[in-house]
Scaffold this motif. Structure first.
Motif, PDB file in Angstrom:
ATOM      1  N   TYR A   1       7.795  24.813 -41.194  1.00  0.00           N
ATOM      2  CA  TYR A   1       7.609  26.127 -40.611  1.00  0.00           C
ATOM      3  C   TYR A   1       6.553  26.889 -41.408  1.00  0.00           C
ATOM      4  O   TYR A   1       6.400  26.699 -42.618  1.00  0.00           O
ATOM      5  CB  TYR A   1       8.916  26.927 -40.656  1.00  0.00           C
ATOM      6  CG  TYR A   1      10.017  26.385 -39.763  1.00  0.00           C
ATOM      7  CD1 TYR A   1      10.803  25.298 -40.169  1.00  0.00           C
ATOM      8  CD2 TYR A   1      10.269  26.946 -38.522  1.00  0.00           C
ATOM      9  CE1 TYR A   1      11.793  24.794 -39.357  1.00  0.00           C
ATOM     10  CE2 TYR A   1      11.270  26.454 -37.696  1.00  0.00           C
ATOM     11  CZ  TYR A   1      12.022  25.375 -38.125  1.00  0.00           C
ATOM     12  OH  TYR A   1      13.019  24.879 -37.312  1.00  0.00           O
TER      13      TYR A   1
ATOM     14  N   GLN B   1       8.412  18.594 -36.386  1.00  0.00           N
ATOM     15  CA  GLN B   1       9.592  17.948 -36.942  1.00  0.00           C
ATOM     16  C   GLN B   1       9.369  16.443 -36.992  1.00  0.00           C
ATOM     17  O   GLN B   1       8.837  15.857 -36.031  1.00  0.00           O
ATOM     18  CB  GLN B   1      10.825  18.256 -36.088  1.00  0.00           C
ATOM     19  CG  GLN B   1      12.125  17.671 -36.647  1.00  0.00           C
ATOM     20  CD  GLN B   1      13.324  18.017 -35.767  1.00  0.00           C
ATOM     21  OE1 GLN B   1      13.637  17.327 -34.816  1.00  0.00           O
ATOM     22  NE2 GLN B   1      14.002  19.107 -36.110  1.00  0.00           N
TER      23      GLN B   1
ATOM     24  N   SER C   1      11.647  19.295 -40.913  1.00  0.00           N
ATOM     25  CA  SER C   1      10.879  20.220 -40.073  1.00  0.00           C
ATOM     26  C   SER C   1      10.046  21.116 -40.976  1.00  0.00           C
ATOM     27  O   SER C   1      10.448  21.433 -42.092  1.00  0.00           O
ATOM     28  CB  SER C   1      11.813  21.091 -39.231  1.00  0.00           C
ATOM     29  OG  SER C   1      12.681  20.299 -38.450  1.00  0.00           O
TER      30      SER C   1
ATOM     31  N   ARG D   1       8.530  14.177 -33.871  1.00  0.00           N
ATOM     32  CA  ARG D   1       9.432  14.221 -32.726  1.00  0.00           C
ATOM     33  C   ARG D   1       9.229  15.475 -31.878  1.00  0.00           C
ATOM     34  O   ARG D   1       9.383  15.437 -30.666  1.00  0.00           O
ATOM     35  CB  ARG D   1      10.869  14.129 -33.199  1.00  0.00           C
ATOM     36  CG  ARG D   1      11.902  14.226 -32.078  1.00  0.00           C
ATOM     37  CD  ARG D   1      13.245  13.724 -32.499  1.00  0.00           C
ATOM     38  NE  ARG D   1      13.864  14.555 -33.511  1.00  0.00           N
ATOM     39  CZ  ARG D   1      15.057  14.307 -34.035  1.00  0.00           C
ATOM     40  NH1 ARG D   1      15.768  13.278 -33.621  1.00  0.00           N
ATOM     41  NH2 ARG D   1      15.559  15.079 -34.965  1.00  0.00           N
ATOM     42  N   GLN D   2       8.962  16.590 -32.542  1.00  0.00           N
ATOM     43  CA  GLN D   2       8.755  17.850 -31.851  1.00  0.00           C
ATOM     44  C   GLN D   2       7.551  18.537 -32.483  1.00  0.00           C
ATOM     45  O   GLN D   2       7.286  18.360 -33.676  1.00  0.00           O
ATOM     46  CB  GLN D   2       9.984  18.775 -32.016  1.00  0.00           C
ATOM     47  CG  GLN D   2      11.249  18.334 -31.336  1.00  0.00           C
ATOM     48  CD  GLN D   2      11.322  18.819 -29.905  1.00  0.00           C
ATOM     49  OE1 GLN D   2      10.321  18.827 -29.196  1.00  0.00           O
ATOM     50  NE2 GLN D   2      12.493  19.230 -29.459  1.00  0.00           N
ATOM     51  N   ARG D   3       6.854  19.355 -31.686  1.00  0.00           N
ATOM     52  CA  ARG D   3       5.716  20.071 -32.209  1.00  0.00           C
ATOM     53  C   ARG D   3       5.684  21.467 -31.625  1.00  0.00           C
ATOM     54  O   ARG D   3       5.975  21.669 -30.437  1.00  0.00           O
ATOM     55  CB  ARG D   3       4.402  19.344 -31.907  1.00  0.00           C
ATOM     56  CG  ARG D   3       3.210  19.917 -32.635  1.00  0.00           C
ATOM     57  CD  ARG D   3       1.928  19.123 -32.382  1.00  0.00           C
ATOM     58  NE  ARG D   3       0.822  19.717 -33.141  1.00  0.00           N
ATOM     59  CZ  ARG D   3       0.460  19.326 -34.357  1.00  0.00           C
ATOM     60  NH1 ARG D   3       1.098  18.331 -34.950  1.00  0.00           N
ATOM     61  NH2 ARG D   3      -0.538  19.912 -35.002  1.00  0.00           N
ATOM     62  N   GLY D   4       5.318  22.430 -32.447  1.00  0.00           N
ATOM     63  CA  GLY D   4       5.141  23.797 -31.972  1.00  0.00           C
ATOM     64  C   GLY D   4       3.685  24.047 -31.598  1.00  0.00           C
ATOM     65  O   GLY D   4       2.878  23.114 -31.498  1.00  0.00           O
TER      66      GLY D   4
ATOM     67  N   PHE E   1       7.830  27.507 -36.076  1.00  0.00           N
ATOM     68  CA  PHE E   1       7.987  26.046 -36.107  1.00  0.00           C
ATOM     69  C   PHE E   1       6.636  25.353 -35.962  1.00  0.00           C
ATOM     70  O   PHE E   1       5.889  25.633 -35.015  1.00  0.00           O
ATOM     71  CB  PHE E   1       8.919  25.637 -34.970  1.00  0.00           C
ATOM     72  CG  PHE E   1       9.130  24.154 -34.834  1.00  0.00           C
ATOM     73  CD1 PHE E   1       8.418  23.419 -33.893  1.00  0.00           C
ATOM     74  CD2 PHE E   1      10.042  23.489 -35.624  1.00  0.00           C
ATOM     75  CE1 PHE E   1       8.620  22.057 -33.745  1.00  0.00           C
ATOM     76  CE2 PHE E   1      10.248  22.120 -35.491  1.00  0.00           C
ATOM     77  CZ  PHE E   1       9.533  21.408 -34.545  1.00  0.00           C
TER      78      PHE E   1
ATOM     79  N   GLN F   1       5.522  30.814 -42.349  1.00  0.00           N
ATOM     80  CA  GLN F   1       5.980  32.194 -42.301  1.00  0.00           C
ATOM     81  C   GLN F   1       4.882  33.117 -42.815  1.00  0.00           C
ATOM     82  O   GLN F   1       4.587  33.140 -44.015  1.00  0.00           O
ATOM     83  CB  GLN F   1       7.254  32.405 -43.119  1.00  0.00           C
ATOM     84  CG  GLN F   1       7.821  33.808 -42.985  1.00  0.00           C
ATOM     85  CD  GLN F   1       9.080  34.039 -43.773  1.00  0.00           C
ATOM     86  OE1 GLN F   1       9.451  33.265 -44.645  1.00  0.00           O
ATOM     87  NE2 GLN F   1       9.769  35.126 -43.468  1.00  0.00           N
TER      88      GLN F   1
ATOM     89  N   LEU G   1       7.435  26.567 -45.206  1.00  0.00           N
ATOM     90  CA  LEU G   1       8.822  26.194 -45.463  1.00  0.00           C
ATOM     91  C   LEU G   1       9.120  24.823 -44.875  1.00  0.00           C
ATOM     92  O   LEU G   1       8.715  24.507 -43.761  1.00  0.00           O
ATOM     93  CB  LEU G   1       9.758  27.220 -44.828  1.00  0.00           C
ATOM     94  CG  LEU G   1       9.710  28.629 -45.421  1.00  0.00           C
ATOM     95  CD1 LEU G   1      10.326  29.627 -44.454  1.00  0.00           C
ATOM     96  CD2 LEU G   1      10.442  28.663 -46.753  1.00  0.00           C
TER      97      LEU G   1
ATOM     98  N   ASN H   1      21.548  21.228 -34.502  1.00  0.00           N
ATOM     99  CA  ASN H   1      20.593  20.862 -35.540  1.00  0.00           C
ATOM    100  C   ASN H   1      20.554  21.934 -36.612  1.00  0.00           C
ATOM    101  O   ASN H   1      19.651  22.759 -36.645  1.00  0.00           O
ATOM    102  CB  ASN H   1      19.217  20.681 -34.884  1.00  0.00           C
ATOM    103  CG  ASN H   1      18.207  20.038 -35.809  1.00  0.00           C
ATOM    104  OD1 ASN H   1      17.118  20.527 -36.020  1.00  0.00           O
ATOM    105  ND2 ASN H   1      18.585  18.909 -36.392  1.00  0.00           N
TER     106      ASN H   1
ATOM    107  N   GLN I   1       6.816  38.424 -40.904  1.00  0.00           N
ATOM    108  CA  GLN I   1       7.247  37.750 -39.674  1.00  0.00           C
ATOM    109  C   GLN I   1       8.322  36.720 -39.975  1.00  0.00           C
ATOM    110  O   GLN I   1       8.556  36.356 -41.138  1.00  0.00           O
ATOM    111  CB  GLN I   1       6.054  37.063 -39.010  1.00  0.00           C
ATOM    112  CG  GLN I   1       4.957  38.017 -38.569  1.00  0.00           C
ATOM    113  CD  GLN I   1       3.824  37.272 -37.875  1.00  0.00           C
ATOM    114  OE1 GLN I   1       4.011  36.157 -37.374  1.00  0.00           O
ATOM    115  NE2 GLN I   1       2.662  37.864 -37.845  1.00  0.00           N
ATOM    116  N   GLY I   2       8.956  36.232 -38.933  1.00  0.00           N
ATOM    117  CA  GLY I   2       9.897  35.142 -39.088  1.00  0.00           C
ATOM    118  C   GLY I   2       9.161  33.810 -39.126  1.00  0.00           C
ATOM    119  O   GLY I   2       7.998  33.720 -38.737  1.00  0.00           O
ATOM    120  N   PRO I   3       9.809  32.772 -39.639  1.00  0.00           N
ATOM    121  CA  PRO I   3       9.180  31.444 -39.666  1.00  0.00           C
ATOM    122  C   PRO I   3       8.813  30.953 -38.267  1.00  0.00           C
ATOM    123  O   PRO I   3       9.557  31.190 -37.309  1.00  0.00           O
ATOM    124  CB  PRO I   3      10.269  30.563 -40.284  1.00  0.00           C
ATOM    125  CG  PRO I   3      11.134  31.509 -41.068  1.00  0.00           C
ATOM    126  CD  PRO I   3      11.135  32.774 -40.277  1.00  0.00           C
TER     127      PRO I   3
END
Lengths: 116, 115
Positions: free
Chosen positions: B35, B48, B33, B55-58, B45, B37, B90, B102, B41-43
């Motif tokens: 990320y 992945q 995955s 498989r997954q997308r932000g 997404f 950052q 990241l 996960n 701020q926080g990471p």
């Protein structure tokens, strides 16, 4: 849309005392929660996690509490040590098979400073 | 046991250029995955990869693309760089199929500066 919130940007605690970090979330589909610690110039390091079927998980000095009805979790560090000084991130993801599985959503982090 | 590794550690690019970041997962992990950052701020997404497919997308534009190789390593490509793409990128690896959850392990990141 910030679904995971850490409302305290910083926390200062004396060595040997308890550190309590808080985290709130808005998405009721979140099923798994994690805490990461991050030092400058390093990636986040996994600390502890909890699934929604539990309300408490302990690992050494670290304990995570989950209150699903309040959509709130907290991390307790007892006793705090100088090496615990870092940024702590709360993260959440959905259950297997949901759209949010595997997509960790992070809070903005809390900077913890442990003083001697 | 080698953890997650990323290269390069730092990178400076100018607006409009393209960049490729690389990641090798932790031994035994098959899922990667990515990320972003931003400072303070926080990471966030990005996407992945599993079995060489996304498989997954932000919520990131198509300028952000990726690839996973048969050895599970991965690349993140960003085209037409904007100043706002300056961030720490990241990479995190995990093992799909070991349970319902996960747990992801992070690399040290690549610091991208766009001028």
């Amino acid at each position: 849309d910030q679904q995971v919130k850490q409302n305290s940007p910083s926390l200062s605690v004396q060595e040997g005392r308890i550190s309590i970090l808080n985290c709130d979330y808005t998405n009721s589909m979140f099923d798994y929660f994690l805490w990461y610690k991050k030092y400058p110039a390093e990636g986040p390091t996994f600390l502890i996690s909890i699934s929604s079927i539990k309300d408490k998980n302990e690992d050494g000095r670290f304990t995570v509490f989950l209150n699903k009805s309040a959509k709130h979790l907290s991390l307790h560090i007892v006793p705090s040590q100088p090496g615990d000084s870092a940024v702590y991130f709360c993260a959440a993801s959905g259950a297997w098979g949901t759209d949010s599985w595997g997509k960790l959503q992070f809070g903005a982090g809390t900077q913890v400073v442990v003083t001697p | 046991d080698a953890g997650v590794t990323q290269s390069p550690t730092h990178l400076i690019k100018t607006r409009g250029q393209q960049v490729t970041l690389r990641c090798s997962p932790k031994s035994g992990h098959d899922t990667v995955s990515w990320y972003q950052q931003a400072l303070g701020q926080g990471p966030q997404f990005i996407f992945q990869y599993y079995e060489e497919e996304e498989r997954q997308r932000g919520n990131f534009p198509d300028r952000f693309s990726g690839h996973q190789f048969p050895n599970y390593s991965s690349e993140l490509n960003v085209n037409a760089l904007l100043l706002g793409d300056s961030a720490l990128y990241l990479c995190a690896s995990s093992q799909t199929g070991t349970g319902l959850y996960n747990e992801q392990f992070f690399g040290p990141g690549t610091r991208l500066t766009v001028l």
